[in-house]
Enzyme design. Structure first.
Site, PDB file in Angstrom:
ATOM      1  CG  ASP A  72      -2.284   0.649   0.893  1.00  0.00           C
ATOM      2  OD1 ASP A  72      -2.268   1.855   0.618  1.00  0.00           O
ATOM      3  OD2 ASP A  72      -3.336  -0.022   0.928  1.00  0.00           O
ATOM      4  CG  HIS A 121      -0.709   1.528  -3.426  1.00  0.00           C
ATOM      5  ND1 HIS A 121      -1.982   1.235  -2.982  1.00  0.00           N
ATOM      6  CD2 HIS A 121      -0.292   0.415  -4.082  1.00  0.00           C
ATOM      7  CE1 HIS A 121      -2.314   0.001  -3.341  1.00  0.00           C
ATOM      8  NE2 HIS A 121      -1.300  -0.518  -4.001  1.00  0.00           N
TER       9      HIS A 121
END
Length: 393
Positions: free
Chosen positions: A217, A240
């Site tokens: 993430d 991310h």
């Protein structure tokens, strides 16, 4: 030759002053901790904490080499001193059965502490089993625990710590002031769900330096109420990217302001520098943001503002974000995009982005200039900017 009696009081004062300057040290082995990776040592760690926290003098908790199994644990303040060092030469291991801590929210929590430093060590969250459960669409999976959280604390240092395979977020800074995170290494599989590296919210004066983060993430995520945040020399990938948001999930929400992200590298990440907000009504905002000196290596979305975030199209389709984004500078951003659009500024139709500045940006896609896409975004461009700016001036 004996010393004159008149010097004895002075020597006694000198002796006791020197003694007081040496921090008290508490070895977790002395409290029964077992470095075998199988015996739950929570009670031993809490006993050492009770001594250090209850001391009126500076104190150190020492964790020797070895693997120490810990179920979820809370290190609670207020303490009698503001100088506690936790020196870890070993590895703290979460239970292999993810159900043990999976619904506890946090694995290791420090709350209402001041002047705590964590130096070295490895935190092994053993999260792979829970990730597999979530990927199987099993509705009975626990939500997962954050590996390390500091809540409502100040003057905190996290130095040289490694966090691997967290069930959920690796490190969370919530409701804190004056926190320094330096030389941290975070690692989890690139497809591990919700394993943000470092998450900061409702905190001021947080500095993140010289760290390497690869996860499933955001490498660093910035939540509502974060102010005066400095991020420097961070290598991100997989992951991310570095994200401000998600913002605007709540209708009444604190804003984010005064954030600097500098000298960062992104490799194979989904995003580079990102601001995202839910596509619905909110009082939130993001302003006075500086992204500078960033290198993109094959990044899907090197520069992105997404104000239409709406997971699973629930509770927000067709709405405009109420989050106001203003005064954001992108300075010296260069490298390669993995997609044609290297700059995507998708702002709110209700609250267009204002004061966006592109300065010395050079992004390419397959050895050609990348493209730019702007919606409801006002600002200016200066210096060499490629792709050509699409901002409204």
């Amino acid at each position: 030759m004996s010393l004159p009696i008149k010097f004895l009081p002075f020597l006694l004062i000198l002796f006791f002053s020197s003694s007081l300057a040496i921090p008290l040290s508490y070895n977790v082995l002395s409290f029964g901790a077992r470095p075998d990776g199988q015996t739950d040592s929570v009670k031993s760690f809490l006993a050492a904490w009770a001594q250090a926290c209850g001391s009126a003098e500076a104190a150190t908790i020492y964790v020797p080499p070895g693997r120490y199994l810990l179920s979820n644990v809370v290190f609670q303040g207020q303490c009698k001193n503001n100088d506690i060092t936790i020196r870890i030469d070993g590895t703290l291991v979460a239970p292999a059965d993810y159900h043990v801590i999976g619904n506890a929210e946090n694995w290791i929590l420090f709350e209402h502490v001041s002047g705590v430093s964590i130096n070295g060590g490895v935190l092994d969250g053993q999260g792979a089993g829970l990730w597999a459960c979530k990927k199987s669409d099993n509705s009975n999976c626990p939500s997962g625990a954050t590996t390390l959280r500091f809540s409502n604390s100040d003057n905190v240092v996290i130095n040289g710590l490694a966090s691997v395979d967290s069930q959920m977020f690796h490190i969370v800074i919530n409701g804190c002031n004056d926190v320094k995170v330096q030389g941290v290494k975070v690692s989890a599989a690139g497809d591990s769900p919700n394993t943000d590296g470092i998450h900061v919210q409702s905190s001021s004066g947080v500095t993140i330096l010289d760290s390497k983060i690869g996860t499933g993430d955001d490498c660093v995520s910035v939540g509502p109420g974060a102010t005066n945040l400095w991020i420097e020399n961070v290598a991100c990938g997989p992951g991310h990217g570095i994200s401000i948001g998600s913002l605007g999930k709540e209708q009444q929400e604190a804003g984010v302001q005064n954030v600097t992200v500098t000298s960062v590298t992104f490799t194979g990440t989904q995003n580079g520098v990102r601001i995202k907000s839910w596509g619905r009504t909110s009082s939130g905002f993001a302003r006075n943001i500086l992204f500078q000196h960033a290198l993109m290596n094959n990044v899907d979305n090197p520069i992105i503002i997404d104000q239409n975030y709406c997971p699973d199209n629930e509770n927000c389709p067709g709405q405009a974000s109420g989050v106001k984004i203003s005064d954001v500078i992108y300075q010296d951003i260069h490298g390669t995009s993995a997609t044609e659009v290297g700059v995507k500024l998708d702002c709110s139709s209700k609250n267009p982005c204002t004061g966006i500045s592109l300065e010395d940006v050079k992004l390419s896609y397959k050895n050609q200039p990348a493209e730019a896409s702007c919606t409801n975004a006002d600002g200016s461009a200066s210096g060499f900017v490629l792709p050509n700016s699409c901002l409204k001036t």
